[in-house]
Design an enzyme around this catalytic site. Structure first.
Site, PDB file in Angstrom:
ATOM      1  CG  ASN A  62      -0.462  -0.229   2.515  1.00 28.96           C
ATOM      2  OD1 ASN A  62       0.537  -0.901   2.684  1.00 28.96           O
ATOM      3  ND2 ASN A  62      -1.107   0.341   3.517  1.00 28.96           N
ATOM      4  CD  GLN A  63       3.908   2.770  -2.237  1.00 27.57           C
ATOM      5  OE1 GLN A  63       4.410   3.879  -2.111  1.00 27.57           O
ATOM      6  NE2 GLN A  63       4.501   1.662  -1.816  1.00 27.57           N
ATOM      7  CG  ASN A  65      -0.699  11.469  -1.577  1.00 27.02           C
ATOM      8  OD1 ASN A  65      -1.118  12.585  -1.275  1.00 27.02           O
ATOM      9  ND2 ASN A  65       0.230  11.288  -2.500  1.00 27.02           N
ATOM     10  CB  SER A  66      -0.080  14.382   2.651  1.00 31.95           C
ATOM     11  OG  SER A  66       0.127  14.905   1.366  1.00 31.95           O
ATOM     12  CB  ALA A  67      -4.148  14.294  -1.008  1.00 32.66           C
ATOM     13  CB  CYS A  73      -5.377  -1.340  -1.633  1.00 34.84           C
ATOM     14  SG  CYS A  73      -6.740  -0.627  -0.732  1.00 34.84           S
ATOM     15  CD  GLU A  75      -5.230  -5.957  -1.157  1.00 31.08           C
ATOM     16  OE1 GLU A  75      -4.805  -4.774  -1.131  1.00 31.08           O
ATOM     17  OE2 GLU A  75      -5.819  -6.471  -0.205  1.00 31.08           O
TER      18      GLU A  75
HETATM   19  N1  THU Z   1      -5.258  -1.489   2.589  1.00 31.01           N
HETATM   20  C1  THU Z   1      -4.712  -2.309   1.651  1.00 31.01           C
HETATM   21  O1  THU Z   1      -3.628  -2.034   1.118  1.00 31.01           O
HETATM   22  N2  THU Z   1      -5.388  -3.418   1.322  1.00 31.01           N
HETATM   23  C2  THU Z   1      -6.542  -3.829   1.897  1.00 31.01           C
HETATM   24  O2  THU Z   1      -7.069  -4.879   1.538  1.00 31.01           O
HETATM   25  C3  THU Z   1      -7.158  -3.030   2.950  1.00 31.01           C
HETATM   26  C4  THU Z   1      -6.526  -1.727   3.234  1.00 31.01           C
HETATM   27  C5  THU Z   1      -4.508  -0.296   2.971  1.00 31.01           C
HETATM   28  C6  THU Z   1      -5.105   1.023   2.556  1.00 31.01           C
HETATM   29  C7  THU Z   1      -4.509   1.954   3.576  1.00 31.01           C
HETATM   30  O3  THU Z   1      -3.210   2.339   3.148  1.00 31.01           O
HETATM   31  C8  THU Z   1      -4.352   1.091   4.830  1.00 31.01           C
HETATM   32  O4  THU Z   1      -4.401  -0.240   4.381  1.00 31.01           O
HETATM   33  C9  THU Z   1      -5.426   1.318   5.879  1.00 31.01           C
HETATM   34  O5  THU Z   1      -6.692   1.189   5.343  1.00 31.01           O
END
Ligand code: THU
Length: 161
Positions: A62-63, A65-67, A73, A75
């Site tokens: 997951n990447q 951002n301040s915005a 996510c 995936e």
């Molecule tokens: N997130 C994911 O990368 N995958 C998921 O299946 C659920 C949530 C990330 C999004 C955000 O960066 C952090 O987890 C909290 O929601």
């Protein structure tokens, strides 16, 4: 009136040792990816690893951002990268794992709805089921395809009906 039921079959395991070597390797890759996540806001690090038909493994995390809504996510980062690098290669499986407070979660986390929709597009595009391996330290869940994870899914044929 007609009542129908949509069934999702979930296979549960207590240890990675119960899984085939190929899937254990995929979980290892997802864990490596989670450790490189950029998640300073949620402090929730998610890792995904995708196994392609050509045996390549693509990692993503997951990447943020301040915005906040501009983040993405793990995936989708992994799947979009896999599709951009190997546009003609189908996907066999995806492993997903998450960590917070410097440790992997005991329980598996499922992908959010938007990620399921994106994974479904690739499953439908190559007409090959994508196995989903949701990895926690104390429990692993496996679902044989994405459609079972997204009942009443929307797909491209509906655009032209
Ligand atoms: N997130 C994911 O990368 N995958 C998921 O299946 C659920 C949530 C990330 C999004 C955000 O960066 C952090 O987890 C909290 O929601």
């Amino acid at each position: 009136m007609k009542k129908t039921q949509i069934i999702t079959t979930v296979f549960e395991y207590n240890s990675v040792d119960e899984l085939p070597q190929e899937e254990q390797e995929l979980i290892k890759n997802a864990k490596e990816a989670a450790k490189r996540s950029y998640s300073p806001y949620s402090k929730f690090s998610v890792g995904a690893a995708i196994l392609l038909n050509n045996k390549e493994i693509i990692q993503g995390n997951n990447q943020e951002n301040s915005a906040y809504p501009s983040g993405l996510c793990a995936e989708r980062v992994a799947m979009f990268y896999a599709n951009s690098k190997f546009p003609d290669v189908a996907v066999k499986a995806i492993a997903i794992t998450a960590r917070t407070n410097d440790r992997f979660l005991d329980n598996p986390i499922p992908p959010c709805g938007s990620c399921r929709q994106v994974l479904l597009e690739t499953e439908a595009r190559f007409n090959q089921p994508i196995k989903m391996i949701l990895s926690g330290e104390k429990k692993i869940r496996v679902v044989e395809n994405i459609k079972e994870m997204l009942p009443l899914y929307f797909e491209k044929d509906m655009l032209n009906e």
